[in-house]
Design a protein around this motif. Sequence first.
Motif, short mmCIF file in Angstrom:
data_model
loop_
_atom_site.label_atom_id
_atom_site.label_comp_id
_atom_site.label_asym_id
_atom_site.label_seq_id
_atom_site.Cartn_x
_atom_site.Cartn_y
_atom_site.Cartn_z
N ASN A 184 19.40 49.34 81.73
CA ASN A 184 20.93 49.22 82.07
C ASN A 184 21.11 48.47 83.04
O ASN A 184 22.36 48.03 82.99
CB ASN A 184 21.24 50.68 82.46
CG ASN A 184 21.00 51.69 81.27
OD1 ASN A 184 20.86 51.23 80.00
ND2 ASN A 184 20.71 53.09 81.43
N LYS B 200 21.32 45.00 81.81
CA LYS B 200 22.68 44.74 81.00
C LYS B 200 24.07 44.63 81.82
O LYS B 200 24.68 43.80 81.46
CB LYS B 200 22.79 46.13 80.29
CG LYS B 200 23.98 46.06 79.10
CD LYS B 200 23.86 47.20 78.26
CE LYS B 200 25.02 47.11 77.30
NZ LYS B 200 25.29 48.47 76.29
N ALA B 201 23.83 45.46 82.83
CA ALA B 201 25.24 45.22 83.74
C ALA B 201 25.23 43.73 84.40
O ALA B 201 26.34 43.36 84.49
CB ALA B 201 24.96 46.21 84.67
N GLU C 248 24.06 41.02 82.83
CA GLU C 248 24.50 40.14 81.78
C GLU C 248 26.03 40.12 81.91
O GLU C 248 26.69 39.46 81.35
CB GLU C 248 23.82 40.36 80.47
CG GLU C 248 22.25 40.37 80.85
CD GLU C 248 21.82 38.55 81.01
OE1 GLU C 248 22.90 37.83 80.70
OE2 GLU C 248 21.13 38.52 81.85
N GLU C 249 26.47 41.54 81.67
CA GLU C 249 27.90 41.37 81.47
C GLU C 249 28.68 41.23 82.60
O GLU C 249 29.82 40.30 82.48
CB GLU C 249 28.22 43.18 81.53
CG GLU C 249 27.81 43.87 80.09
CD GLU C 249 27.95 45.14 80.04
OE1 GLU C 249 28.56 45.90 81.06
OE2 GLU C 249 27.76 45.95 79.07
N SER D 176 27.22 41.99 92.48
CA SER D 176 28.08 40.93 91.77
C SER D 176 28.26 39.47 92.62
O SER D 176 28.16 38.64 91.93
CB SER D 176 29.45 41.47 91.60
OG SER D 176 30.22 41.54 92.67
N ALA E 10 28.57 37.63 82.26
CA ALA E 10 29.75 37.01 81.23
C ALA E 10 30.92 36.82 81.63
O ALA E 10 32.01 36.17 81.24
CB ALA E 10 29.60 37.97 80.04
N GLN E 11 31.42 37.66 82.87
CA GLN E 11 32.77 37.85 83.53
C GLN E 11 33.10 36.61 84.33
O GLN E 11 33.89 36.37 85.08
CB GLN E 11 33.08 39.01 83.82
CG GLN E 11 32.92 40.23 83.06
CD GLN E 11 33.16 41.59 83.76
OE1 GLN E 11 33.48 41.67 84.85
NE2 GLN E 11 32.84 42.52 82.82
#
Length: 309
Positions: free
Chosen positions: A249, A252-253, A255-256, A279, A259-260
Amino acid sequence: MAIANYIHDLLYRYECVILPGFGAFITQQHSAGIHPSNGEFFPPRKTVSFNRQLIKNDGLLANYIMEAEKVSYNNALEQIEQFVQDLELVLEKNKTVNFQNVGSFSLTEGEKLQFEPAAQMNFMKEAFGLDSFKRNAVSREVYKQQAQEIEEKAPVAFTPERRANRWLKYAAVGLVVIGLSGAAGLNIYSDQVNEHNIAEQQKAASQLENKIQQATFVIDNPLPAVTLKVSKQTGNYHIVTGAFREAENAAKAVEELKAQGFKARQIGENRFGLHQVISSSHETRREATNELYRVKKNNPGAWLLVEEL
């Protein structure tokens, strides 16, 4: 007062811990020093003060309660709100309240809140276990005077043993002569060994140069140079956007967030075994605070971590 204990724990890691709706505990570092009058040595330390004006929630305490007690973020906020209400009632009734190992609050006659930090409390984790101590004065002049008095009173005895000392002197001179001759022989041998080593080194260097020249002629088509640009984030101020029990998880966070447009990454597990995701990282607190406000618009649970990774 579990929340008071959480504040105590956080003060070891952060410079500012806000109790939303009540105020902020702020730490300040002090270098090691010596008391000017009694010569007492003090280790480096970090003390705490209180600011009544900083009451806006920054998410740090709520996230810590959420991870420690395995509750939701809203539940953690409710606990903090109830704690502040109880704290205000106790102050109004008893005019004083104590945060163990942090400090005590009291209300003056003019209803002004005062904070007194806990005595002898040091929140610098690098100085854990260090204590102050006093130096003892060195009485060199006193010892020197005592030695001179003993010297004047002590009798000097002359015995026939002085004749035997003459033969010991001759023997010592002979040993010195033998030692010098041995040293001269050793120097000659050492020079020969050095000459041999230099000759062997020159021979090895010549062979190595021939090998390099042969290898140079074998490579007819050298590979083109490749230039890689790698951007590395630096700074001790990090925006934490989430902590996950499962490593998948957390990945996955990351990668998200990438993407932003964020330079997201994982920083390992915390003390509760959760995989933390940030971040971005920043050099100064001002940059990190501005970025935190921007991130909180889409992620209210984001908070600021001040730590060297």
